[in-house]
Design a protein around this motif. Structure first.
Motif, PDB file in Angstrom:
ATOM      1  N   UNK A 110       0.855  -1.185   0.000  1.00 33.67           N
ATOM      2  CA  UNK A 110       0.000   0.000   0.000  1.00 33.67           C
ATOM      3  C   UNK A 110       0.894   1.239   0.000  1.00 33.67           C
ATOM      4  N   UNK A 111       0.744   2.132  -0.972  1.00 36.19           N
ATOM      5  CA  UNK A 111       1.630   3.304  -1.035  1.00 36.19           C
ATOM      6  C   UNK A 111       1.529   4.217   0.185  1.00 36.19           C
ATOM      7  N   UNK A 112       0.461   4.098   0.961  1.00 39.47           N
ATOM      8  CA  UNK A 112       0.308   4.940   2.147  1.00 39.47           C
ATOM      9  C   UNK A 112       1.003   4.359   3.378  1.00 39.47           C
ATOM     10  N   UNK A 113       1.499   3.132   3.280  1.00 38.99           N
ATOM     11  CA  UNK A 113       2.166   2.504   4.425  1.00 38.99           C
ATOM     12  C   UNK A 113       3.529   3.141   4.669  1.00 38.99           C
ATOM     13  N   UNK A 114       3.852   3.377   5.938  1.00 40.08           N
ATOM     14  CA  UNK A 114       5.156   3.908   6.331  1.00 40.08           C
ATOM     15  C   UNK A 114       6.159   2.756   6.324  1.00 40.08           C
ATOM     16  N   UNK A 115       6.866   2.612   5.190  1.00 38.21           N
ATOM     17  CA  UNK A 115       7.783   1.487   5.029  1.00 38.21           C
ATOM     18  C   UNK A 115       8.903   1.496   6.060  1.00 38.21           C
TER      19      UNK A 115
END
Length: 258
Positions: free
Chosen positions: A85-90
């Motif tokens: 998910x691009x919104x996840x804080x990797x």
């Protein structure tokens, strides 16, 4: 007290949730499709050993789990968090995942202690004293506390890899990923590294291990996954996959390596 044994219980939100869940994962490099719809999981506290011939996609799968490689399609959940998910804080998720590579990736200009303290100070925002104590505790764990002041060039390959494991442990990860951690080592140095990994497994660390060490997979793995051609061909208990493989591709591979 060892850092792994003292690791806090999993938060209630992840109880019963797999440590790693991979769903229909595809990865292509240009026109070369390396992963062809992988479904894969690692449960909390489980040791999963991934085996297979070179070029089968093992390391690519591992690198996708830590998002060092960008999946072409599919979903990867780490303790229930969708890291595709691009919104996840990797960066936040990665603090839960320790990674050990074939090459040791130690900073040559820093001594062993500083190598272990750097990420703690930057990513965990730990004070110098806490970072130092954590580093020394984990060097003790891998049997190298007496080499804290040495530089990587003064260590054998096996010692450097044990330092790399201690560095990963110093971040207090929930799980450890190992990408063929002994493949760059001279044969006589392999045992010490595998011994450290065996100890971690006994202490309940969740581990995903890409390895050519069939003895380790047999003794320490809870599950063995055989990959070939970008797919999971066969998986199960070590005694089943290694001792009585069902698929002809697994049989052919093991006939050459066992």
């Amino acid at each position: 007290m060892s850092s792994v044994a003292a690791h806090p219980a999993q938060p209630a939100t992840t109880a019963g949730v797999p440590a790693i869940q991979v769903q229909n994962l595809h990865k292509s490099f240009g026109s070369n499709e390396v992963l062809k719809g992988i479904d894969f999981h690692v449960d909390q506290g489980e040791v999963v050993c991934v085996i297979g011939p070179s070029g089968s996609g093992k390391s690519t799968l591992l690198r996708c789990v830590n998002r060092l490689e960008e999946p072409t399609s599919g979903t990867i959940l780490v303790e229930g968090t969708d890291i595709t998910d691009p919104d996840t804080d990797l960066d936040k998720v990665r603090t839960r995942i320790g990674m050990v590579f074939q090459q040791f990736n130690l900073f040559p200009h820093l001594n062993v202690l500083s190598n272990l303290m750097l990420a703690q100070r930057r990513a965990k925002k730990r004070g110098k004293a806490e970072a130092r104590d954590t580093a020394l505790r984990n060097l003790e764990k891998v049997g190298l506390r007496d080499r804290a002041d040495a530089f990587p060039s003064q260590l054998s390959g096996g010692q450097q890899q044990r330092v790399a494991i201690a560095r990963a442990l110093s971040m207090d990860p929930d799980m450890m990923l190992f990408d063929e951690p002994t493949s760059a080592l001279d044969p006589e140095l392999v045992g010490d590294v595998l011994g450290v990994m065996r100890q971690l497994a006994e202490e309940g660390m969740t581990m995903m291990v890409v390895t050519h060490e069939m003895g380790f997979a047999r003794e320490v793995g809870d599950r063995v996954v055989f990959m070939d051609g970008g797919v999971v061909v066969e998986q199960g208990r070590p005694e089943d996959v290694l001792g009585n493989p069902q698929h002809e591709r697994t049989q052919a591979f093991l006939s050459k390596v066992l």
